[in-house]
Structures are given as structure tokens and as C-alpha cells.
Design an enzyme around this catalytic site. Sequence first.
Site, PDB file in Angstrom:
ATOM      1  NE  ARG A   1      -2.312  -2.204   3.231  1.00  0.00           N
ATOM      2  CZ  ARG A   1      -2.958  -2.052   4.117  1.00  0.00           C
ATOM      3  NH1 ARG A   1      -4.578  -2.531   4.349  1.00  0.00           N
ATOM      4  NH2 ARG A   1      -1.992  -2.841   4.454  1.00  0.00           N
TER       5      ARG A   1
ATOM      6  CD  GLU B   1       0.087 -10.266  18.198  1.00  0.00           C
ATOM      7  OE1 GLU B   1       0.205 -10.004  19.094  1.00  0.00           O
ATOM      8  OE2 GLU B   1       0.507  -9.646  16.961  1.00  0.00           O
TER       9      GLU B   1
END
Lengths: 172, 172
Positions: free
Chosen positions: A58, A95
Site C-alpha cells: 500500500r 508478533e
Amino acid sequence: MDLRQVIRNIPDFPKPGINFKDITPVMENPEAYRQALEEMTQLLDGTEYDKLAAIESRGFIFGGPMAVEQDKGMVLFRKAGKLPAKTRQVTYDLEYGTATLEVHVDALNAGDRVIIVDDLLATGGTALASAKLVREAGAQVAGFLFMVELEFLGAAALLQKEGPVFSLVKYS
Amino acid sequence: MDLRQVIRNIPDFPKPGINFKDITPVMENPEAYRQALEEMTQLLDGTEYDKLAAIESRGFIFGGPMAVEQDKGMVLFRKAGKLPAKTRQVTYDLEYGTATLEVHVDALNAGDRVIIVDDLLATGGTALASAKLVREAGAQVAGFLFMVELEFLGAAALLQKEGPVFSLVKYS
């Protein structure tokens, strides 16, 4: 136009408890998209830079039009295995697990002043990895530019050690 | 400027025997990038359309600046799991295995005339899947637009059943 009214919230994406900021309606509305680009460009007023480094995928949506309009080169920072020529890599923690970001070794030169561009600043892991790629090329981070910043996650404080952080729409 | 001199060949990527056309030097050169966008826009002269559907991720590089400049909405066609709201999907065959492409269900309306944009036309699998996504939304394929076409692979003949094919730089 208030871009906050165009960005939409998608609850529980990509997992329960996350309120995802969906910017796709901005690109579907040319007036909103143009305004976002113009205002992001204005955030860089007074900042000297040579290249825009756009983070896959993006980041390309903002880096591309700004590069053309500002007469700067756009350099692609891509996920591992996508760039065909010789690359410089950085692997960073997510994560769960790790991710690798790459840039062509000949895309950045020593001394280049680089703006790192992405759509959204969350925890800043990818942006920090991008800054490392810039530094390892002998280039400088002239700044970080985002359309959206999730200010409550506190990543800007980490990024500011590398360069100034410019964000258009902040959620506190 | 001769864009063929800016696009570079990377032998044996992504595997032995493939001569990859690397367009990243075009984006690194704002004059070349601007020229590519202007000439791609000219290819659409006389074609009526409402939206640009940009295929992840290099389609964004062309769809974004063209959408802003031509005052059209850009719709993102993304790989599975990236779009946060409700999507329409199509799964298609690759050389090894399958891939899934998605679009938000509210991003295309019945009757929209859509230009499908990507950087490069090779075997056409992703472009054909994109056409299917457009049709399943009740919209129409107004055309396919590529910066580069690997003409020797013959995909344009397949795509032309769905809509006209516009390519800026052809390798025969």
C-alpha cells in the site's frame, strides 16, 4: 473533505479485538485520494529529500503519485523474493515469527536522502526495518510519511530516533 | 525516452531459463515513470471507463497515478486475506498450485466499466481471474492495460475474449 469520514472501521480484522482502518474507500474516491496526496506532500514542505522509498504494497499507492508529481525517484521496498536483481535484506520480528524486507542494492546510493512511505503506522516494525535498509545503503532517513497513524500504539517515539515522522490522519 | 532502454533483463529469475523484465528502474527515474503513465493513458484514448482496477501489487504503481490524473476511482484487486471488508473471490490455477484474488463487494457496482491494470502481461492467469471478478460484480471489462506485454506467450488472444488489450512495451 474530512478524510476520517472516508476511512472506514472494520471491527475484528485481521483478528478479534482489532479495529482495522480501511483506506480503500479513499482510493475509490478520486477527490479524496487527490486530497490525501496533496496534504501528504504538504507535510514534507521544508524537508529536503531525493527519493521516496515505498513499502509494499500500500506504500506504492502513495509513493507512486507523489514521485511523479514531485519529480523524485520511487524505490520499492518489497517482501522477500519479489525483487529480481541483487538485494539488501533486513529481517525483523513480527508478533508471530519474522518478516524480511528487501531493496535492490543499486536503488539507493550513499548520501541519498530518503522518505519512507507507507499507508499506515501501527507498531512501526516495518518502518524501522525500512530505516535500517536505508542506513545500510549509506543513505539517510529524511523522514517517514504515513496517511494514517495509530497514535495510541506509540510507534512514532521509536521512529523519531531515525527521522521525523509525518502522518496525515491520527487516531489517538 | 526509449523505455526499453530503462527496463532491464534479469536472467534466470524467478527460475533458470526465465528472462525477467525488471521495471523497477522506470519508477526510479521520474521522467521515465511519467512518460510510461502518459503513454499508458493515451492508449486508453477513445475508451470509456469508470474505474481502474489495479492488481496487487505492481498494478498499484500504475493505477494510482492514473486514477488521480484521470479523476477515476481505483479499486484494489488483492491476494486472499488482505482486504478487510466483505469480498468477492476467484481462485485460479498457477503453474504450481492455485492463487486467489479478491475485491471488496462494494467496490464495484453493476454497470461499471472497468479497466484492469497491471505492470506486465505474461500468461494472463491473473488478468483473466480479474476479468471474472469484474463480471461477477455485474460490471464490464472496458479493457486491460499493461506497461509490458510478453507477446510471445500469446496471452492477449485469451484476454481479447473479455475486452481489448492495451500494452505499452511489447516483447515479441
